[in-house]
Design an enzyme around this catalytic site. Structure first.
Site, short mmCIF file in Angstrom:
data_model
loop_
_atom_site.label_atom_id
_atom_site.label_comp_id
_atom_site.label_asym_id
_atom_site.label_seq_id
_atom_site.Cartn_x
_atom_site.Cartn_y
_atom_site.Cartn_z
N LEU A 122 0.84 -1.21 0.00
CA LEU A 122 0.00 0.00 0.00
C LEU A 122 0.87 1.25 0.00
O LEU A 122 0.59 2.22 -0.71
CB LEU A 122 -0.94 0.00 1.21
CG LEU A 122 -1.91 1.18 1.28
CD1 LEU A 122 -2.81 1.23 0.05
CD2 LEU A 122 -2.78 1.11 2.54
N TRP A 181 9.82 3.86 21.66
CA TRP A 181 9.78 3.61 20.22
C TRP A 181 10.23 2.20 19.86
O TRP A 181 10.61 1.91 18.73
CB TRP A 181 10.60 4.69 19.48
CG TRP A 181 9.93 6.04 19.55
CD1 TRP A 181 8.66 6.30 20.00
CD2 TRP A 181 10.48 7.31 19.18
NE1 TRP A 181 8.39 7.65 19.93
CE2 TRP A 181 9.49 8.30 19.44
CE3 TRP A 181 11.71 7.72 18.66
CZ2 TRP A 181 9.69 9.66 19.18
CZ3 TRP A 181 11.91 9.08 18.41
CH2 TRP A 181 10.90 10.02 18.67
N HIS A 233 10.32 21.82 9.87
CA HIS A 233 9.46 20.85 9.19
C HIS A 233 9.09 21.31 7.79
O HIS A 233 8.43 20.58 7.06
CB HIS A 233 8.19 20.59 10.01
CG HIS A 233 8.52 20.00 11.35
ND1 HIS A 233 8.96 18.70 11.49
CD2 HIS A 233 8.54 20.53 12.59
CE1 HIS A 233 9.20 18.46 12.76
NE2 HIS A 233 8.96 19.55 13.45
#
Ligand code: GLN
Ligand code: ZN
Length: 751
Positions: free
Chosen positions: A18, A558, A691
């Site tokens: 995907l 994480w 960002h």
């Protein structure tokens, strides 16, 4: 009869099909038809695999091209106005998620305490809703054409509204009556299509709820139940606790509960459950990768069976399997022993099916599965790879968590030693991870170049970064982190007790996936991990070089974490390893060490009542990493973007000499918590939003820095970007850092 069920399957595909289809569609390399076909193939494959595993209740509408919350927003006709110009529905859907040149993307945030991010619904007063039920209906029909009757999944109204945002002062929950007709239409359309059951996800039921939210539940389900197929309200990620009465009294046909996170809630739930209600017991972990202890799970299932009998019982994973990788069989690089301890989504479905056959036909019916589970578990318990006496002994030893002197004294020593100007400038650690850097790493992995050649290349990159920082006039330099693929993986690969998968991808958002390390055993550090690079960089300059480490809480957060001991214990082991690294850096002459903890806040438990205990051990672990150094060694931490106001006490207790945070996008709003709390140590509020590729000018940076200086005494301030620069290109980095250094220089002249 008792049935085996699933709540949701990963969408991304065993080989991230995907992701690839989405990214090539976004680049314009393939058209929509190819993307749609990939979606169809994945759904068909996943339905078939669930069926073949023996799952009787298979979900549909759990698939998504981006995010299931966004799917719900689209289904309810609540796409924000600004995307109306995009006419094509698929394009509009991706515009919401990713933005266009005219319309910024909708906000994204973490889904409960997972690493999955959903698109936040944006609602306003007077919002109108209009149903477009096609996705849920189409996928239901699609499965039926393949001969599979499914149970469609939707996000429930109270959860959907509770996770939405509006303008300040507007409570989206006030839209309940407005949205219910659309929900009712959707549910009755599914009923008309022949769906017997529908799974309505209401995970907010495991959170602290307001009175308004509780009232909304009663009201919503009283309205929906009469027109809907049988509703299974699904709760997960925690215990119902004070919401149990509410959940059990909803006029719905079934309730799903998470018995992995909260096995103790089984008896209270059985006591509270209505006499007709189906109970779906989530006994296989949807959030982690460990093989299920089938005997323990069977004991829970058996307890439920004894109380409510076979007819009202379903056996399921604790939550959707979205949060676990797809298939352990793809892992050809893991050794057989380690593999025998693990289960990914497909293997978890086998476990659910084994439990269901055992309860229906007796343990003998799933003998092999139970024996294999017991054998793996026993081997796991006894394995010397997991329990290492010297690590456990060291972990148990008390260590002083406080630095030798309080901050004001340390500061004097550090100032005398470092001789930095006011408003010292620095960066957060990484410099651009260019294609060249990534290609060299790939070449090393494939054996095209050897380690010596790779390290020579890294030395050149590092030296160039040092020269650039000197030329730009930064005060505290970094080596650039060129040797790191990822801020957790780099450390995990060098620590004992960590394993890495080849294909263990989990969706983070949209097409983005992460491949979390697996912490399977006691953690220790066989050798220094970063000293070589920091010392090399330091040797090239007279300016202070900052060593760069990832903190223990972030490494824990994480990773897939072992469940045979408390998280706090695993975290302490990691902290001791990082502490040794800090001390080795100090011994190598590195006078400043930054220990990044961007995940500290996201580790907060879902219920407020559990916050204090978590913050206590998490902050202790950070302190443990830092407390061994001399007063003159300056400890920094970095925390990205976070809501700080309700954890300020913990931030202060961390007692880092300097903390850097992301503040430019919020226009220094985040700094208010530090101002109000009179944060005593030094702080670097980011003045460049890294960002975006945009280059902010000096005026803009100066405005931000002045704003910061109005909130925080100027002699506590540092000047730095919001975060690391690994995703940026060199030209922007150079231009922005030049502006940043100039901004600091002008500020110095002014105060
Ligand atoms: N030192 C890391 C870097 O600069 C910090 C990254 C982060 O905060 N997420 O990349
Ligand atoms: Zn950051």
């Amino acid at each position: 009869m008792t049935r085996s069920a699933n709540l949701g399957f990963p969408r991304i595909g065993a080989h991230r099909e995907l992701k690839k289809a989405l990214e090539s569609y976004w680049k314009g390399e393939t058209d929509a038809a190819v993307l749609l076909e990939t979606g169809r193939e994945l759904r068909a494959r996943h339905w078939r695999q669930q069926r073949e595993a023996g799952i009787e209740i298979v979900p549909s509408n759990d698939f998504s091209f981006y995010d299931h919350m966004l799917d719900m927003t689209v289904a309810l006709g609540a796409v924000p106005e600004r995307f109306a110009r995009t006419a094509d529905p698929l394009e509009r859907y991706f515009a919401c998620a990713r933005g266009t040149s005219e319309a910024p993307a909708m906000e994204m945030t973490k889904w409960f305490d997972t690493n999955y991010h959903y698109i936040v619904p944006e609602l306003h007063e007077g919002q109108r809703f209009a149903l477009s039920a096609s996705k849920a209906l189409d996928e239901f029909r699609e499965a039926r054409e393949l001969g599979i009757e499914t149970r469609p999944v939707i996000v429930g109204p109270v959860t959907w509204l509770s996770l939405a945002k509006g303008e300040a002062g507007f409570d989206p929950l006030t839209l309940l009556d407005a949205v219910l007709p659309a929900y009712a239409d959707l549910l009755s359309a599914l009923k008309a299509e022949g769906a017997e059951w529908v799974q309505v996800d209401e995970p907010v039921l495991v959170l602290d709820l307001s009175e308004a939210q509780k009232a909304a539940f009663a009201r919503a389900y009283a309205a929906l139940a009469p027109v809907a197929p049988n509703i299974l309200v699904a709760t997960y990620f925690g215990a119902l606790l004070d919401n149990l009465e509410l959940a059990a009294s909803l006029p719905v046909a079934g309730l799903h509960i998470d018995l992995v996170r909260a096995p103790e809630q089984l008896v209270p739930v059985l006591d509270a459950l209505g006499p007709q209600m189906v109970l779906s017991v989530g006994v296989v972990d949807g959030r982690n990768i460990w093989r299920t202890d089938l005997d323990a799970a069977f004991a829970l299932v058996g307890k439920a069976w004894d109380r409510i009998g076979p007819g009202r019982l379903e056996i399921a994973p604790s939550s959707s399997l979205l949060h676990t990788p797809v298939d352990l069989d793809e892992e050809t690089g893991l050794d057989a022993e380690l593999k025998s301890w693990l289960a990914f989504s497909r293997q978890k479905l086998d476990e659910v099916a084994a439990l269901a056959s055992a309860i229906k036909r007796g343990r003998g019916a799933a003998k092999a599965a139970f024996e294999a589970s017991a054998a793996a578990l026993a081997a796991h318990k006894a394995s010397p790879r997991i329990h290492r006496r010297e690590v456990e002994a060291r972990t148990a030893e008390p260590v002083e968590l406080a630095r030798s002197s309080p901050f004001p004294e340390r500061r004097k020593v550090q100032r005398a030693r470092l001789r930095l100007p006011a408003f010292p400038t620095t960066t957060i650690g990484s410099f651009p991870q260019t294609r060249a850097v990534r290609e060299k790493r790939a070449a090393l992995r494939k054996g095209i170049i050897d380690t010596a050649a790779y390290e020579r290349f890294l030395e050149e990159e590092t030296a160039a970064a040092v020269r650039l920082q000197e030329r730009l006039g930064l005060d505290v330099l970094v080596h650039g982190e060129f040797e790191r693929n990822d801020m957790v993986e780099y450390f995990g690969e060098q620590l004992d007790g960590f394993a890495f998968t080849r294909n263990g991808w989990v969706q983070s958002y949209g097409s983005r996936c992460v491949k979390p390390p697996i912490i399977y055993g006691d953690v220790s550090r066989p050798a220094p991990m970063t000293v070589r690079w920091s010392a090399y960089a330091a040797s090239l300059t007279d300016r202070p070089m900052k060593g760069m480490l990832t903190g223990p809480v972030t490494i824990l957060q994480w990773s897939f974490v072992r469940v045979d001991q408390p998280r706090s214990e695993t975290c302490r082991q990691i902290a001791l390893a990082i502490r040794d690294e800090v001390l080795d850096l100090e011994a190598a002459g590195i006078g400043i060490v930054q220990i990044d903890e961007p995940a500290l806040r996201e580790g907060l438990p879902l219920r407020r009542g559990d916050w204090e205990a978590y913050l206590s051990w998490a902050v202790d672990c950070f302190r443990l990493t830092a407390s061994g150094v001399a007063d003159g060694t300056q400890i920094h931490t970095h925390m990205c973007y976070a809501q700080f106001e309700d954890i300020m006490q913990a931030i202060v207790r961390m007692d880092a000499d300097v903390i850097s945070i992301e503040t430019s996008r919020s226009h220094m709003h985040l700094l208010e918590a530090f101002r109000d709390f009179r944060y005593p140590n030094e702080i670097g509020p980011g003045i460049w939003d890294i960002h975006s590729p945009r280059v902010p000018g000096r005026i803009e940076m100066e405005a931000l820095l002045r704003k910061a200086a109005a909130a925080i005494p100027p002699d506590q301030l540092w000047v730095n970007p919001d975060c690391g620069l690994k995703t940026r290109g060199w030209p922007e980095v150079e231009a922005c850092l030049a502006n940043l250094v100039e901004t600091a220089r002008r500020m110095r002249e002014m105060v």
